[in-house]
Scaffold this motif. Structure first.
Motif, mmCIF file in Angstrom:
data_model
loop_
_atom_site.group_PDB
_atom_site.id
_atom_site.type_symbol
_atom_site.label_atom_id
_atom_site.label_comp_id
_atom_site.label_asym_id
_atom_site.label_seq_id
_atom_site.Cartn_x
_atom_site.Cartn_y
_atom_site.Cartn_z
ATOM 1 N N GLU A 59 0.741 -1.153 -0.227
ATOM 2 C CA GLU A 59 0.039 0.060 -0.084
ATOM 3 C C GLU A 59 0.961 1.160 -0.104
ATOM 4 O O GLU A 59 1.791 1.376 0.714
ATOM 5 C CB GLU A 59 -0.822 0.067 1.179
ATOM 6 C CG GLU A 59 -1.910 1.181 1.260
ATOM 7 C CD GLU A 59 -2.871 1.229 2.261
ATOM 8 O OE1 GLU A 59 -3.081 0.184 3.180
ATOM 9 O OE2 GLU A 59 -3.580 2.245 2.421
ATOM 10 N N ASN A 114 -4.392 4.855 -2.194
ATOM 11 C CA ASN A 114 -5.745 5.431 -1.466
ATOM 12 C C ASN A 114 -6.352 6.649 -2.578
ATOM 13 O O ASN A 114 -5.259 7.390 -2.946
ATOM 14 C CB ASN A 114 -5.178 5.929 -0.226
ATOM 15 C CG ASN A 114 -4.899 4.788 0.922
ATOM 16 O OD1 ASN A 114 -5.930 4.102 1.034
ATOM 17 N ND2 ASN A 114 -3.796 4.588 1.049
ATOM 18 N N GLU A 146 -7.819 2.286 -3.625
ATOM 19 C CA GLU A 146 -8.565 2.023 -2.122
ATOM 20 C C GLU A 146 -9.347 3.137 -1.956
ATOM 21 O O GLU A 146 -9.047 4.200 -1.922
ATOM 22 C CB GLU A 146 -7.746 1.809 -1.015
ATOM 23 C CG GLU A 146 -6.698 0.699 -1.271
ATOM 24 C CD GLU A 146 -6.149 0.329 0.092
ATOM 25 O OE1 GLU A 146 -6.092 1.209 0.984
ATOM 26 O OE2 GLU A 146 -5.233 -0.720 0.024
ATOM 27 N N ASP A 176 -11.892 0.133 1.810
ATOM 28 C CA ASP A 176 -10.937 0.623 2.813
ATOM 29 C C ASP A 176 -11.722 0.908 4.268
ATOM 30 O O ASP A 176 -12.847 1.188 4.286
ATOM 31 C CB ASP A 176 -10.199 1.799 2.538
ATOM 32 C CG ASP A 176 -8.500 1.735 3.150
ATOM 33 O OD1 ASP A 176 -8.508 0.706 4.077
ATOM 34 O OD2 ASP A 176 -7.695 2.692 2.963
ATOM 35 N N LYS A 197 -11.266 -4.356 2.947
ATOM 36 C CA LYS A 197 -10.090 -4.263 4.123
ATOM 37 C C LYS A 197 -10.990 -3.899 5.425
ATOM 38 O O LYS A 197 -11.707 -3.067 5.661
ATOM 39 C CB LYS A 197 -9.319 -3.087 3.977
ATOM 40 C CG LYS A 197 -8.668 -3.442 2.398
ATOM 41 C CD LYS A 197 -7.309 -2.255 2.345
ATOM 42 C CE LYS A 197 -6.235 -2.552 3.023
ATOM 43 N NZ LYS A 197 -5.192 -1.601 2.870
HETATM 44 MG MG MG Z 1 -5.810 2.554 2.572
#
Ligand code: MG
Ligand code: C2E
Ligand code: MG
Ligand code: MG
Length: 280
Positions: A59, A114, A146, A176, A197
Motif C-alpha cells: 500500500e 488510496n 482503495e 478501505d 479491508k
Molecule cells: Mg488504505
C-alpha cells in the motif's frame, strides 16, 4: 492567543495553545508548497497472504516532512488536502509515483493507492489513471485503488458509474476501513469490489475477545467470500492478532507485525531476500 490567559501570566510560545483553526491554517499554507518543494514522499507497506506470508502487494502511503515542523501525520494533513482540493494534484502525484515504483517489483506484486472522494469525483480521474498506467507501463490489473465508504455519501451521485469505469479499465477496487463509516450493504451489491479491508479497530476489539467484533468479522469474511471478494485484515501488530484473523478466515494481512510503511528502496530489498517473503 498566548497573551492574557488571566492571572497576569504571559505564556511563551507554546504550540499546544494555538487553536485548531490556527494550526490548520498554518498547515494549509505550507501544504500548498509541499509538492513543488519536494517535501512529499511515498512509503510502501507490505500486504501478505495470510496462509504463506508471501508478499501480495504494497500500500502506498503518503508522507510529508516539513523542514521546520518535521513529519506531519496523514491523519492530520490528508483531510486538509481534501478540503482545499489540494488532494487532486497531490493524489495524482502519488498515483504516478507508486505506479512507476511498482514496475521495479516482481510481476505478481500489486500496488494499492488510496483515493479520496474529492480526487475521484473532480477533474478527470479515469484519464489520470489511464495516463499513469501508460506512462509507467504498469499492467492495469496490478493497480488497486482503495476507497472508503465515505465516497458513497457524496451528493449528486455518479460514484457508482465512476467506479464501474475504473473496473472496466481492469484495475482492482478495495473498500478501505470497512466497518468504520456509514456501512450499508447496498453498495456491495452495486460495485464489484475485489477486496474488503477490515479496519484495525475490529481487529483490536476481536483480540480483546469482544464477541460482537468477532461475530462481525466472521460475517464480513463470509459475505465477502460469497460475493467473490477477498478480505484484508488491517493493523496486525501481534502474533495473537495474526492467528485470530487467520482463524476467522481473512485472506490477507497488513500490519506492523509484517512491516511498517517504508521507503521504496527498503521495499525493494524485501524481494532480494529469502524468496519474496516479508519477515516479522
Ligand atoms: Mg488504505
Ligand atoms: P489507510 O488507508 O487505512 O492506511 C492504513 C494506515 O494504518 C496507515 O496510516 C498505516 O501506517 C497504518 N497502519 C498499518 N499497519 C498498522 C499497524 O499494525 N498498527 C497501526 N497502529 N497502524 C498501522 P497512515 O500512513 O498514517 O495513513 C493514514 C490514512 O491517511 C490512511 O489510512 C489513508 O486514509 C490516508 N492516506 C495516506 N496516504 C494517502 C494518499 O496517498 N492519498 C489519500 N487520499 N489518503 C492517504
Ligand atoms: Mg485502511
Ligand atoms: Mg485506516
Amino acid at each position: 492567543r498566548a497573551k492574557d490567559q488571566g492571572g497576569g501570566i504571559v505564556y511563551a510560545y507554546e504550540p499546544q495553545l494555538h487553536s485548531h483553526a490556527e494550526e490548520r491554517r498554518v498547515l494549509e499554507i505550507a501544504l500548498r508548497k509541499a509538492l513543488e518543494r519536494d517535501q512529499l514522499t511515498v512509503h510502501y507497506q507490505p500486504v501478505v497472504a495470510a496462509d504463506t506470508g508471501a508478499i501480495e502487494s504494497f500500500e502506498a502511503l503518503l508522507r510529508w516532512t516539513h523542514p521546520e515542523l518535521g513529519p506531519i501525520s496523514p491523519a492530520k494533513f490528508v483531510p486538509i488536502a481534501e478540503d482545499t482540493r489540494l488532494i487532486g494534484p497531490i493524489g495524482d502525484w502519488v498515483l504516478m509515483t507508486a505506479c512507476t515504483e511498482a514496475r521495479n517489483w516482481p510481476d505478481h506484486v500489486r500496488i494499492a493507492v488510496n483515493v479520496s472522494a474529492e480526487q475521484l469525483m473532480n477533474g478527470n480521474f479515469v484519464g489520470t489513471v489511464v495516463q499513469a498506467l501508460a506512462r509507467s507501463g504498469l499492467a492495469a490489473n496490478r493497480l488497486e485503488l482503495e476507497v472508503t465508504e465515505s465516497v458513497f455519501l457524496r451528493e449528486g451521485g455518479g460514484v457508482t458509474d465512476m467506479l464501474d469505469k475504473l473496473l472496466s479499465l481492469g484495475v482492482r477496487l478495495s473498500l478501505d476501513d470497512f466497518g468504520t463509516g456509514y456501512s450499508s450493504l447496498g453498495y456491495l451489491a452495486k460495485i464489484r469490489f475485489n477486496t474488503i479491508k477490515i479496519d484495525r479497530s475490529f481487529v483490536q476489539a476481536a483480540a480483546k475477545n469482544v464477541a460482537e467484533a468477532i461475530a462481525i468479522i466472521r460475517a464480513v469474511v463470509t459475505l465477502a467470500s460469497s460475493l467473490d471478494m477477498t478480505t484484508t485484515a488491517e493493523g496486525i501488530e501481534t502474533d495473537r492478532e495474526l492467528t485470530l484473523m487467520r482463524d476467522l478466515g481473512a485472506k490477507k494481512i497488513q500490519g506492523f507485525l509484517f512491516g511498517r510503511p517504508m521507503p521504496a528502496r527498503d521495499a525493494l530489498k524485501l524481494f532480494n531476500r529469502d524468496g519474496e517473503r516479508a519477515v516479522a
